[in-house]
Motif scaffolding. Structure first.
Motif, PDB file in Angstrom:
ATOM      1  N   LEU A 167      -3.986  18.317   1.434  1.00 36.24           N
ATOM      2  CA  LEU A 167      -4.681  17.039   1.497  1.00 36.24           C
ATOM      3  C   LEU A 167      -4.460  16.195   0.247  1.00 36.24           C
ATOM      4  O   LEU A 167      -4.471  14.966   0.313  1.00 36.24           O
ATOM      5  N   ALA A 168      -4.246  16.819  -0.897  1.00 33.01           N
ATOM      6  CA  ALA A 168      -3.983  16.058  -2.115  1.00 33.01           C
ATOM      7  C   ALA A 168      -2.640  15.331  -2.015  1.00 33.01           C
ATOM      8  O   ALA A 168      -2.501  14.195  -2.473  1.00 33.01           O
ATOM      9  N   VAL A 169      -1.662  15.969  -1.396  1.00 33.89           N
ATOM     10  CA  VAL A 169      -0.356  15.340  -1.198  1.00 33.89           C
ATOM     11  C   VAL A 169      -0.490  14.170  -0.223  1.00 33.89           C
ATOM     12  O   VAL A 169       0.083  13.102  -0.436  1.00 33.89           O
ATOM     13  N   VAL A 170      -1.283  14.360   0.832  1.00 28.41           N
ATOM     14  CA  VAL A 170      -1.499  13.295   1.808  1.00 28.41           C
ATOM     15  C   VAL A 170      -2.181  12.103   1.140  1.00 28.41           C
ATOM     16  O   VAL A 170      -1.825  10.948   1.376  1.00 28.41           O
ATOM     17  N   ARG A 171      -3.148  12.372   0.261  1.00 26.55           N
ATOM     18  CA  ARG A 171      -3.860  11.297  -0.436  1.00 26.55           C
ATOM     19  C   ARG A 171      -2.910  10.514  -1.344  1.00 26.55           C
ATOM     20  O   ARG A 171      -2.915   9.293  -1.374  1.00 26.55           O
ATOM     21  N   GLU A 172      -2.077  11.221  -2.087  1.00 26.54           N
ATOM     22  CA  GLU A 172      -1.109  10.542  -2.958  1.00 26.54           C
ATOM     23  C   GLU A 172      -0.119   9.717  -2.146  1.00 26.54           C
ATOM     24  O   GLU A 172       0.260   8.619  -2.543  1.00 26.54           O
ATOM     25  N   ALA A 173       0.321  10.258  -0.992  1.00 26.32           N
ATOM     26  CA  ALA A 173       1.258   9.514  -0.148  1.00 26.32           C
ATOM     27  C   ALA A 173       0.594   8.251   0.397  1.00 26.32           C
ATOM     28  O   ALA A 173       1.208   7.182   0.435  1.00 26.32           O
ATOM     29  N   ALA A 174      -0.666   8.363   0.799  1.00 28.16           N
ATOM     30  CA  ALA A 174      -1.378   7.188   1.304  1.00 28.16           C
ATOM     31  C   ALA A 174      -1.564   6.142   0.209  1.00 28.16           C
ATOM     32  O   ALA A 174      -1.417   4.941   0.449  1.00 28.16           O
ATOM     33  N   LEU A 175      -1.871   6.586  -1.002  1.00 27.95           N
ATOM     34  CA  LEU A 175      -2.013   5.642  -2.110  1.00 27.95           C
ATOM     35  C   LEU A 175      -0.673   5.002  -2.460  1.00 27.95           C
ATOM     36  O   LEU A 175      -0.616   3.837  -2.849  1.00 27.95           O
ATOM     37  N   GLY A 176       0.409   5.758  -2.319  1.00 28.04           N
ATOM     38  CA  GLY A 176       1.730   5.197  -2.568  1.00 28.04           C
ATOM     39  C   GLY A 176       2.135   4.180  -1.513  1.00 28.04           C
ATOM     40  O   GLY A 176       2.790   3.188  -1.811  1.00 28.04           O
ATOM     41  N   LEU A 177       1.734   4.408  -0.270  1.00 23.72           N
ATOM     42  CA  LEU A 177       2.059   3.469   0.795  1.00 23.72           C
ATOM     43  C   LEU A 177       1.192   2.225   0.740  1.00 23.72           C
ATOM     44  O   LEU A 177       1.552   1.193   1.306  1.00 23.72           O
ATOM     45  N   GLU A 178       0.068   2.296   0.081  1.00 24.66           N
ATOM     46  CA  GLU A 178      -0.838   1.151  -0.017  1.00 24.66           C
ATOM     47  C   GLU A 178      -0.152  -0.048  -0.671  1.00 24.66           C
ATOM     48  O   GLU A 178      -0.444  -1.189  -0.342  1.00 24.66           O
ATOM     49  N   ARG A 179       0.768   0.215  -1.561  1.00 26.16           N
ATOM     50  CA  ARG A 179       1.492  -0.855  -2.256  1.00 26.16           C
ATOM     51  C   ARG A 179       2.333  -1.681  -1.286  1.00 26.16           C
ATOM     52  O   ARG A 179       2.532  -2.870  -1.474  1.00 26.16           O
ATOM     53  N   PHE A 180       2.824  -1.044  -0.220  1.00 20.96           N
ATOM     54  CA  PHE A 180       3.725  -1.713   0.710  1.00 20.96           C
ATOM     55  C   PHE A 180       3.002  -2.291   1.922  1.00 20.96           C
ATOM     56  O   PHE A 180       3.622  -2.873   2.779  1.00 20.96           O
ATOM     57  N   ARG A 181       1.702  -2.126   2.015  1.00 23.06           N
ATOM     58  CA  ARG A 181       0.966  -2.568   3.186  1.00 23.06           C
ATOM     59  C   ARG A 181       0.905  -4.093   3.246  1.00 23.06           C
ATOM     60  O   ARG A 181       0.581  -4.747   2.281  1.00 23.06           O
ATOM     61  N   GLY A 182       1.233  -4.645   4.411  1.00 22.35           N
ATOM     62  CA  GLY A 182       1.099  -6.066   4.642  1.00 22.35           C
ATOM     63  C   GLY A 182       2.161  -6.930   4.017  1.00 22.35           C
ATOM     64  O   GLY A 182       2.025  -8.135   3.973  1.00 22.35           O
ATOM     65  N   ARG A 183       3.217  -6.364   3.530  1.00 27.21           N
ATOM     66  CA  ARG A 183       4.250  -7.144   2.857  1.00 27.21           C
ATOM     67  C   ARG A 183       5.584  -6.892   3.530  1.00 27.21           C
ATOM     68  O   ARG A 183       5.964  -5.752   3.757  1.00 27.21           O
ATOM     69  N   CYS A 184       6.274  -7.929   3.830  1.00 24.88           N
ATOM     70  CA  CYS A 184       7.613  -7.824   4.413  1.00 24.88           C
ATOM     71  C   CYS A 184       8.616  -8.133   3.305  1.00 24.88           C
ATOM     72  O   CYS A 184       8.622  -9.244   2.780  1.00 24.88           O
ATOM     73  N   PRO A 185       9.458  -7.181   2.902  1.00 29.20           N
ATOM     74  CA  PRO A 185      10.330  -7.414   1.755  1.00 29.20           C
ATOM     75  C   PRO A 185      11.319  -8.559   1.953  1.00 29.20           C
ATOM     76  O   PRO A 185      11.678  -9.244   1.018  1.00 29.20           O
ATOM     77  N   GLY A 186      11.766  -8.826   3.159  1.00 29.78           N
ATOM     78  CA  GLY A 186      12.729  -9.894   3.373  1.00 29.78           C
ATOM     79  C   GLY A 186      12.103 -11.276   3.300  1.00 29.78           C
ATOM     80  O   GLY A 186      12.759 -12.248   2.976  1.00 29.78           O
ATOM     81  N   LEU A 187      10.811 -11.387   3.592  1.00 32.52           N
ATOM     82  CA  LEU A 187      10.160 -12.682   3.614  1.00 32.52           C
ATOM     83  C   LEU A 187       9.425 -12.999   2.318  1.00 32.52           C
ATOM     84  O   LEU A 187       8.846 -14.067   2.190  1.00 32.52           O
ATOM     85  N   ALA A 188       9.434 -12.107   1.354  1.00 32.57           N
ATOM     86  CA  ALA A 188       8.687 -12.333   0.125  1.00 32.57           C
ATOM     87  C   ALA A 188       9.303 -13.464  -0.697  1.00 32.57           C
ATOM     88  O   ALA A 188       8.598 -14.240  -1.325  1.00 32.57           O
ATOM     89  N   ASP A 189      10.631 -13.578  -0.689  1.00 29.39           N
ATOM     90  CA  ASP A 189      11.299 -14.586  -1.502  1.00 29.39           C
ATOM     91  C   ASP A 189      11.480 -15.912  -0.767  1.00 29.39           C
ATOM     92  O   ASP A 189      11.578 -16.960  -1.390  1.00 29.39           O
ATOM     93  N   ALA A 190      11.529 -15.863   0.542  1.00 32.72           N
ATOM     94  CA  ALA A 190      11.814 -17.070   1.309  1.00 32.72           C
ATOM     95  C   ALA A 190      10.548 -17.923   1.431  1.00 32.72           C
ATOM     96  O   ALA A 190       9.496 -17.441   1.805  1.00 32.72           O
ATOM     97  N   GLN A 191      10.683 -19.201   1.106  1.00 32.89           N
ATOM     98  CA  GLN A 191       9.596 -20.160   1.250  1.00 32.89           C
ATOM     99  C   GLN A 191      10.033 -21.190   2.288  1.00 32.89           C
ATOM    100  O   GLN A 191      11.028 -21.892   2.082  1.00 32.89           O
ATOM    101  N   PRO A 192       9.328 -21.311   3.395  1.00 30.59           N
ATOM    102  CA  PRO A 192       9.747 -22.283   4.403  1.00 30.59           C
ATOM    103  C   PRO A 192       9.522 -23.706   3.901  1.00 30.59           C
ATOM    104  O   PRO A 192       8.518 -24.009   3.263  1.00 30.59           O
ATOM    105  N   THR A 193      10.482 -24.579   4.168  1.00 32.85           N
ATOM    106  CA  THR A 193      10.361 -25.962   3.726  1.00 32.85           C
ATOM    107  C   THR A 193       9.518 -26.775   4.692  1.00 32.85           C
ATOM    108  O   THR A 193       8.804 -27.679   4.284  1.00 32.85           O
TER     109      THR A 193
END
Length: 171
Positions: free
Chosen positions: A130-156
């Motif tokens: 369970l400690a490994v699962v907790r660390e993995a979940a905390l590590g994935l929290e950084r990527f939640r809700g973010r699309c890497p391809g759309l982070a730099d693009a700003q629509p005009t």
């Protein structure tokens, strides 16, 4: 044979066939007492809410709690391709080891925060520890809700979708 007798016989036969083909009510667990299963479920829920017992499981009691989110120092993001490959191979090798090495691999992947560790973090979610699962979940929290391809693009211009044909059905 008179027609009335023949009609009565046909009616009795139809009634008998209807009686035999009708559905019978299904009684669930008619012969099994489910109180023992319910008691076991309640005891497991209570044990999960209280956490691991250090007397029954010395490994769980000796494990220190994970460091808070603010105490994790990220690894440098500007690693070369060779360094990234070596670090990923080392993390994969640690993830194939025993419990403490898997936990250390998850902590390292969490600190690194690179999208290349996402498959390792997803694999860590299925770990029995369970400690490994907790660390993995905390590590994935950084990527939640973010699309890497759309982070730099700003629509005009703002993008608007056409209205559906029947707007009244969407409300």
């Amino acid at each position: 044979m008179p027609p009335s007798t023949l009609g009565a016989a046909a009616a009795v036969l139809a009634l008998l066939l209807w009686w035999l083909r009708r559905r019978r009510p299904v009684v669930v667990l008619s012969s099994t007492d489910a109180s023992a299963v319910a008691a076991l479920n309640r005891s497991q829920l209570v044990a999960a809410a209280l956490g691991p017992d250090p007397v029954a499981d010395p490994a769980a009691g000796a494990m220190a709690p994970a460091a808070p989110e603010t105490a994790v120092s990220p690894l440098p993001a500007s690693l070369g391709q060779r360094q990234r490959t070596v670090l990923l191979a080392g993390l994969r090798q640690q993830l194939a080891g025993d419990g403490p090495s898997r936990l250390e691999a998850m902590r390292m992947a969490r600190r690194w925060g690179d999208p290349a560790v996402l498959p390792l973090l997803h694999r860590g979610l299925r770990d029995p520890d369970l400690a490994v699962v907790r660390e993995a979940a905390l590590g994935l929290e950084r990527f939640r809700g973010r699309c890497p391809g759309l982070a730099d693009a700003q629509p005009t211009t703002p993008v608007t979708a056409p209205l559906p044909r029947n707007v009244s059905r969407t409300l």
